[in-house]
Scaffold this active site. Sequence first.
Site, mmCIF file in Angstrom:
data_model
loop_
_atom_site.group_PDB
_atom_site.id
_atom_site.type_symbol
_atom_site.label_atom_id
_atom_site.label_comp_id
_atom_site.label_asym_id
_atom_site.label_seq_id
_atom_site.Cartn_x
_atom_site.Cartn_y
_atom_site.Cartn_z
ATOM 1 N N GLY A 1 -9.700 -4.580 1.425
ATOM 2 C CA GLY A 1 -8.968 -4.290 2.658
ATOM 3 C C GLY A 1 -9.384 -2.966 3.286
ATOM 4 O O GLY A 1 -10.482 -2.457 3.053
ATOM 5 N N THR B 1 0.832 -1.203 0.000
ATOM 6 C CA THR B 1 0.000 0.000 0.000
ATOM 7 C C THR B 1 0.859 1.242 0.000
ATOM 8 O O THR B 1 1.910 1.259 0.632
ATOM 9 C CB THR B 1 -0.842 0.042 1.306
ATOM 10 N N GLY C 1 -5.008 -5.351 6.351
ATOM 11 C CA GLY C 1 -6.175 -4.485 6.347
ATOM 12 C C GLY C 1 -7.274 -4.911 7.297
ATOM 13 O O GLY C 1 -7.946 -4.075 7.912
ATOM 14 N N THR D 1 -1.076 1.054 6.627
ATOM 15 C CA THR D 1 -0.612 0.035 5.688
ATOM 16 C C THR D 1 -0.508 -1.281 6.451
ATOM 17 O O THR D 1 -0.432 -1.301 7.673
ATOM 18 C CB THR D 1 0.753 0.419 5.084
HETATM 19 N N1 GLY Z 1 -3.561 -2.471 3.732
HETATM 20 C C1 GLY Z 1 -3.971 -2.932 2.499
HETATM 21 C C2 GLY Z 1 -4.835 -4.091 2.521
HETATM 22 O O1 GLY Z 1 -4.890 -4.821 3.496
HETATM 23 O O2 GLY Z 1 -5.494 -4.328 1.536
#
Ligand code: GLY
Length: 337
Positions: free
Chosen positions: A226, A196, A250, A247
Site C-alpha cells: 500500500g 494503519t 493506499g 491512512t
Molecule cells: N493505508 C494502508 C494501506 O493501504 O495499506
Amino acid sequence: MQRRQFINLSSLGLSAFTFSSFKSSSAIRKPIVISTWDAGIEANKAAWKVLSNGGHALDAVEQGVMVTESSQNCCVGLGANPDRDGFVTLDASIMDHQFNCGSVAFLERIKHPISVARRVMEKTPHVMLVGEGAQQFAVAEGFPLESDKLSNDAKKAYENWLKKSEYKPVINIERSQKSTAFAPSKLENGEWNHDTIGMVAMDANGNLSGSCTTSGQGFKMRGRVGDSPIIGAGLFVDNEVGAATATGQGEDVIRICGSHLVVEFMRQGLHPEAACKKAVERIIKAKGIEKSKLIQVGFIAINKQGEYGGYCIQKGFNFAVCYADDQNFLVDGKYIL
Ligand code: GLY
C-alpha cells in the site's frame, strides 16, 4: 489580505476564503505529536515521553508507533489480518528532518517493521527493502523471527473471510463509534477496520519527523503493497514546511502522492487542515464521487508553527493530538462526502 498576496493565491487556484478561514496563532506550539485513529492515544503517550524529555522527533515517532505494532488486537503489526493466502505482511516507513528516509514492504514475521525501516535509513545506502530481502536484513540486524501463527482475532476474521473469499478492496469505512483509547473499531461482521498508524511530530528543537506502519488491507492479494511504505504517499516530511501522513485506501493515496501533496499545499501557505482537505478533494476529483463513497482516506499534518489538522473522505476517521502532559485527545476528522 493584500492585493498582491490575493493575486498570488488566485494564480495557484486557491481562494482567499480558503487561506483566511484557518487562522494561525503566532506562538509556536512545540513539542507536538499527532497520530491516526484511536490507537494514536496510546502511541502518542510513548512519543510524548520522548518529546517531553527533550528527545528527538525521530525517536518519538519510532517509539510511538511501536506501541501499536506490539498490540495484538489492532490492525497494525503481527496481530493484524492476513493477506488472502493467510500470511500477515507488513509495510512501514520513517523520515527525519533532513530528508533521510527508510522503508520496508511485504515484510513477514518481524514484530517491529518501523525499527527495520529506521535501520534501512541509517545503515544502508537504500531507502526501501522488500519481502525476503527485508526480512534477511532484519534478521542480520538482530530482529527475532517471530512465529507466523495468526492472532486469535485475525484467525477468526480470516476464517470468516474464507467462507466467501471475496476480494473487496474496501477498507476503513467507519461506523459511528464511541471513541475509546486503544480500542480500534470492529465492523458488524467482527472484522477490524483500522489499517494503519501514521504519526508526525515536532520536537523541542523544532525538528520534524514522521512514521507510518501497517499490515495493509485485510485479505489483500499476496504481494500487495500500500501507500504506507512509499515515501511521498503514506508519509512525507519537509523540515522547512511540515509533515503529513495518510491512512485508508493506499492505492488512492499513492495515485496522488498524497502526503507529499499535503506538504506542498502547506508550503503554499495553507493551514494543515486546509492542506489535508485539498488532498482529499484531489482524490475525489480523480476517482469520482460515486467510487469515492466506497473508500476511506484520511490525512493528518502538522506545520512548523505546531498547528495541526486532518481531513478525510467520509465520516468516521479520527486522530490523536498531544502537546502537553495533560493534553492528549482525539479529534474527529472533518469529512467531505
Ligand atoms: N493505508 C494502508 C494501506 O493501504 O495499506
